[in-house]
Design a protein around this motif. Structure first.
Motif, PDB file in Angstrom:
ATOM      1  N   LEU A  62      -5.231  27.029 -34.335  1.00  0.00           N
ATOM      2  CA  LEU A  62      -5.126  27.471 -32.936  1.00  0.00           C
ATOM      3  C   LEU A  62      -5.722  26.442 -31.987  1.00  0.00           C
ATOM      4  O   LEU A  62      -5.240  26.272 -30.866  1.00  0.00           O
ATOM      5  N   ILE A  63      -6.761  25.744 -32.442  1.00  0.00           N
ATOM      6  CA  ILE A  63      -7.374  24.707 -31.604  1.00  0.00           C
ATOM      7  C   ILE A  63      -6.405  23.552 -31.399  1.00  0.00           C
ATOM      8  O   ILE A  63      -6.301  22.986 -30.295  1.00  0.00           O
ATOM      9  N   ASP A  64      -5.659  23.186 -32.474  1.00  0.00           N
ATOM     10  CA  ASP A  64      -4.654  22.115 -32.335  1.00  0.00           C
ATOM     11  C   ASP A  64      -3.611  22.487 -31.292  1.00  0.00           C
ATOM     12  O   ASP A  64      -3.226  21.668 -30.447  1.00  0.00           O
ATOM     13  N   VAL A  65      -3.137  23.750 -31.344  1.00  0.00           N
ATOM     14  CA  VAL A  65      -2.125  24.200 -30.385  1.00  0.00           C
ATOM     15  C   VAL A  65      -2.708  24.250 -28.985  1.00  0.00           C
ATOM     16  O   VAL A  65      -2.038  23.921 -27.994  1.00  0.00           O
ATOM     17  N   GLU A  66      -3.959  24.670 -28.854  1.00  0.00           N
ATOM     18  CA  GLU A  66      -4.599  24.730 -27.537  1.00  0.00           C
ATOM     19  C   GLU A  66      -4.642  23.347 -26.883  1.00  0.00           C
ATOM     20  O   GLU A  66      -4.371  23.201 -25.684  1.00  0.00           O
ATOM     21  N   GLU A  67      -4.964  22.308 -27.666  1.00  0.00           N
ATOM     22  CA  GLU A  67      -5.042  20.957 -27.118  1.00  0.00           C
ATOM     23  C   GLU A  67      -3.688  20.463 -26.636  1.00  0.00           C
ATOM     24  O   GLU A  67      -3.594  19.723 -25.660  1.00  0.00           O
ATOM     25  N   GLU A  68      -2.612  20.870 -27.320  1.00  0.00           N
ATOM     26  CA  GLU A  68      -1.280  20.393 -26.963  1.00  0.00           C
ATOM     27  C   GLU A  68      -0.664  21.187 -25.811  1.00  0.00           C
ATOM     28  O   GLU A  68       0.003  20.633 -24.944  1.00  0.00           O
ATOM     29  N   THR A  69      -0.863  22.508 -25.810  1.00  0.00           N
ATOM     30  CA  THR A  69      -0.207  23.370 -24.815  1.00  0.00           C
ATOM     31  C   THR A  69      -1.075  23.710 -23.625  1.00  0.00           C
ATOM     32  O   THR A  69      -0.587  24.243 -22.635  1.00  0.00           O
ATOM     33  N   LYS A  70      -2.405  23.425 -23.739  1.00  0.00           N
ATOM     34  CA  LYS A  70      -3.364  23.784 -22.673  1.00  0.00           C
ATOM     35  C   LYS A  70      -3.497  25.305 -22.520  1.00  0.00           C
ATOM     36  O   LYS A  70      -3.981  25.792 -21.497  1.00  0.00           O
ATOM     37  N   ILE A  71      -3.054  26.059 -23.506  1.00  0.00           N
ATOM     38  CA  ILE A  71      -3.239  27.510 -23.519  1.00  0.00           C
ATOM     39  C   ILE A  71      -4.476  27.804 -24.373  1.00  0.00           C
ATOM     40  O   ILE A  71      -4.577  27.336 -25.501  1.00  0.00           O
TER      41      ILE A  71
END
Length: 231
Positions: free
Chosen positions: A18-27
């Motif tokens: 989830l942290i990887d996705v947060e860094e890419e999507t800013k969500i």
């Protein structure tokens, strides 16, 4: 499969946290987790929920439209259980009941006659006092205590599909002017109006008051539109 299972399965198949996705999507990761667990109450507002869901799906290269449709069906699902059946019992009539009904009617007639006699006998003797005049100060206080109606603001969410120069004016004030990149989301709220100008009309999804709007134009086309509370 449910929305959350689709998102989580695709993310885990790519070996992403989830942290990887947060860094890419800013969500934020907690909102991504809320989408995967379908805890939509953790996300502030339906417009944000649909915007986050759309951006997350596009990041995972999933078509977002079926997920948005499934989310709306879940959000609008209502309980359609049938009302309870009330059985009616027919009244039981008997000679005793008719006697009591006759006695009740007689008492009622006597009561009405007595009240009418007392009323007309005392009508000329009793004069109600006039109501005191309402002062201007009392009238003003009464008007001040009347609660003002609560007006709902209008909301807009812009979701970038392609790079697009964007200018947003909220209630006459310039709120944003710059490049909206693909996968980027901007949220706005106004009391009366939102004026939108796009340099690439086909590159931005407009979500107005929680509802996705038709494209303002084709890719590469310059378009502008004003959204007001009155429609």
């Amino acid at each position: 499969m449910k929305i959350g299972e689709i998102l989580r399965t695709e993310r885990e198949s790519r070996g992403l946290s989830l942290i990887d996705v947060e860094e890419e999507t800013k969500i934020r990761a907690k909102y991504l987790q809320a989408l995967e667990e379908e805890n939509y109450d953790e996300i502030p507002g339906e417009a944000y929920c649909m915007g986050f869901l759309r951006n997350y799906a596009r990041f995972l290269e999933i078509d977002p439209d079926p997920l948005i449709y499934q989310y709306r069906c879940q959000a609008k699902k209502v309980d359609q259980s049938p009302p309870p059946i009330v059985s009616e019992q027919p009244p039981v009539r008997s000679s005793t009941g008719r006697i009591w009904a006759f006695l009740g009617l007689a008492v009622f007639v006597i009561l009405v006659f007595s009240i009418s006699f007392v009323y007309f006998n005392n009508k000329e003797r009793t004069v109600p006092p006039p109501k005191p005049p309402v002062s201007q100060e009392q009238d003003n206080n009464k008007q001040q205590t009347t609660p003002a109606p609560v007006e709902e603001n209008i909301t807009m969410q812009l979701v970038g599909n392609q790079k697009c120069w964007t200018r947003v004016t909220v209630d006459g004030n310039l709120e944003f002017e710059g490049i909206l990149n693909s996968g980027e989301t901007k949220d706005f709220e106004a009391k009366d109006s939102i004026h939108l100008r796009l340099g690439n009309a086909g590159g931005v999804d407009v979500i107005y008051n929680g509802e996705k709007q038709p494209p303002l134009g084709a890719s590469g086309q310059v378009a502008e539109k004003e959204y007001t509370k009155s429609g």
